[in-house]
Design an enzyme around this catalytic site. Structure first.
Site, PDB file in Angstrom:
ATOM      1  N   CYS A  71       6.013 -78.310 -39.760  1.00 12.66           N
ATOM      2  CA  CYS A  71       6.865 -79.036 -40.700  1.00 12.66           C
ATOM      3  C   CYS A  71       6.338 -79.176 -42.129  1.00 12.66           C
ATOM      4  CB  CYS A  71       7.143 -80.427 -40.151  1.00 12.66           C
ATOM      5  SG  CYS A  71       7.924 -80.442 -38.532  1.00 12.66           S
ATOM      6  N   HIS A 125       7.797 -85.878 -45.755  1.00 12.16           N
ATOM      7  CA  HIS A 125       6.643 -85.326 -45.034  1.00 12.16           C
ATOM      8  C   HIS A 125       5.670 -84.556 -45.942  1.00 12.16           C
ATOM      9  CE1 HIS A 125       5.268 -83.652 -40.844  1.00 12.16           C
ATOM     10  NE2 HIS A 125       4.532 -84.671 -41.264  1.00 12.16           N
TER      11      HIS A 125
END
Length: 449
Positions: A71, A125
């Site tokens: 990710c 993130h």
């Protein structure tokens, strides 16, 4: 209206500065979506009518990749248009004190300077501390979570308690939400694009779906009662909700007359994960490793004003190309794109250039590496060695040619090592359990187990 070629269009907006002609830009990013898990990708049990319609009326990238199979580094490559390893963003999930290098200029930074208003809905993130916050990295508006994954329902005792990086925030303030999170994100995206403002917009719509936990509404799960595997039933329902949100966004664009001149990108941040019942077949591998199932993702672009004819684009390309292409569409000078690893795809898509945008692509994270040289794919596993595949003849990476193609593999190994020598040292590490786990996964596939 007279139709201009893409290259002329880019030149025209660059010299004119007319905001009316610059497209709105949207990135729709799924999370841990499997290669085979959309209707247009051939799924028999996943239903995604709105995504399918966009794909079938756009440019479908059959050899489209992300710059990492996990990710956070994948997002760093996407947001900067550069190999994230060049600035040390190699491992996943930055520690709480760290984040994406502050010297890096994001796509939002660049588009903001070109007169765009910028918004991020969903998962960030790329750093939890204030200096890494989206509104410090080029985004005017942020509604979402700083960190990786969370419950799809409000939970004041866990994900949404004070100080949790997974809590939902709106421009720095923790907020409560009602209902199912994917639907909430969808409505916030619509609210953002409908804000009264004459400027074109850039929306990064970063879904958490269908990343775990496997949460779906009872109503959505009931639509997939025929799927016996309960985890895949939830997964299908999560994709259905994401597709519904995208459908409502498209309907809003169409109703306001803006769909025609909105450049929409759709992709996943990496391949399907082992824990969410996704399917990457016929590709080998999954999230976290260097086989095609980790980095090759469902990927398309939709821009009715310029992409008049739907088609497949078969040369390899990568998520870093989104930044270069979007900036060019927004009127950025070609000279300003030179420091990017991504390529402006517009002249390749309209036939102005007939060679592939990339001859070589590279991947590397801590213990594992890969590269492409046209159809040839090299994989490196620390403490094991190399494998070589011809994807043109062996898309499932089942026939290791490392011994047969020694001269070719030696050249590719040298080139890969030269590229790795250019990279910054990783700014943080990952637990050794991930080396052991993914080493076994790589070796299992290489040896045909």
């Amino acid at each position: 209206m007279k139709t201009f070629s893409l290259s002329f269009f880019s030149f025209f907006i660059a010299i004119s500065g007319w905001s009316e002609d610059r497209p709105n830009i949207i990135i729709l990013l799924a999370d841990d979506l499997g290669w085979a898990d959309l209707g247009y990708q051939g799924s028999n049990d996943i239903r995604s009518p709105h995504i399918d319609k966009l794909a079938k009326n756009g440019i479908r990238f059959t050899d489209g990749h992300v710059s990492a199979s996990v990710c956070s580094p994948s997002r760093a490559g996407l947001m900067t248009g550069r190999y994230q390893q060049r600035f040390g963003h190699e491992a996943n999930s930055p520690p709480s004190s760290d984040g994406m290098d502050l010297k890096q200029v994001t796509m939002a930074d660049r588009l903001k300077k070109l007169g765009y208003r910028t918004g991020l809905i969903g998962k960030w993130h790329l750093g939890n501390q204030e200096e890494f916050y989206p509104t410090q990295r080029g985004f005017d508006y942020f509604y979402g979570l700083r960190s990786g994954s969370r419950s799809y329902f409000y939970n004041a005792q866990k994900d949404d308690k004070a100080g949790n990086a997974k809590a939902i925030e709106e421009n720095g303030k923790r907020v409560k939400f009602d209902g199912y999170l994917t639907d909430v994100f969808g409505q916030k995206a619509i609210d953002f694009i409908n804000t009264k403002d004459d400027r074109p917009f850039f929306l990064f719509h970063s879904f958490t779906a269908p990343h775990g936990p496997m949460h779906a509404t009872e109503e959505d799960e009931a639509l997939f009662a025929s799927i016996e595997n309960t985890k895949r039933r939830s997964y299908a329902a999560m994709i259905w909700a994401m597709d519904r949100a995208i459908g409502k966004l498209i309907a809003s664009l169409k109703e306001s007359g803006r769909l025609e001149n909105t450049l929409i990108w759709f992709l996943s941040d990496n391949g399907g994960a082992t824990g969410n019942a996704s399917i990457n077949l016929p590709l080998a591998g999954h999230k976290g490793i260097k086989f095609e199932g980790g980095t090759r993702v469902p990927f398309f672009a939709h821009w009715p004003r310029e992409f008049k004819k739907a088609k497949e684009f078969n040369p390899m390309m990568i998520s870093m190309d989104i930044m270069a292409t979007s900036l060019a569409a927004a009127g950025e000078k070609q000279s300003a794109l030179k420091k990017l690893d991504g390529v402006n795809l517009l002249p390749f898509l309209d036939g102005q250039k007939d060679k592939p945008p990339h001859q070589y692509l590279y991947w590397h994270k801590l213990w594992f590496s890969a590269m492409r040289d046209g159809p040839w794919k090299l994989i490196y596993v620390q403490d094991y060695g190399y494998a070589l595949y011809n994807l043109e003849e062996d898309l499932s990476e089942s026939n290791n040619l490392i011994k047969i193609e020694k001269k070719r593999s030696d050249r590719m190994i040298a080139r890969l090592n030269d590229w790795k020598a250019e990279l910054e040292k990783p700014r943080w590490d990952e637990a050794q359990v991930w080396f052991r786990t993914h080493s076994k996964n790589h070796i299992r596939i290489i040896e045909g187990e």
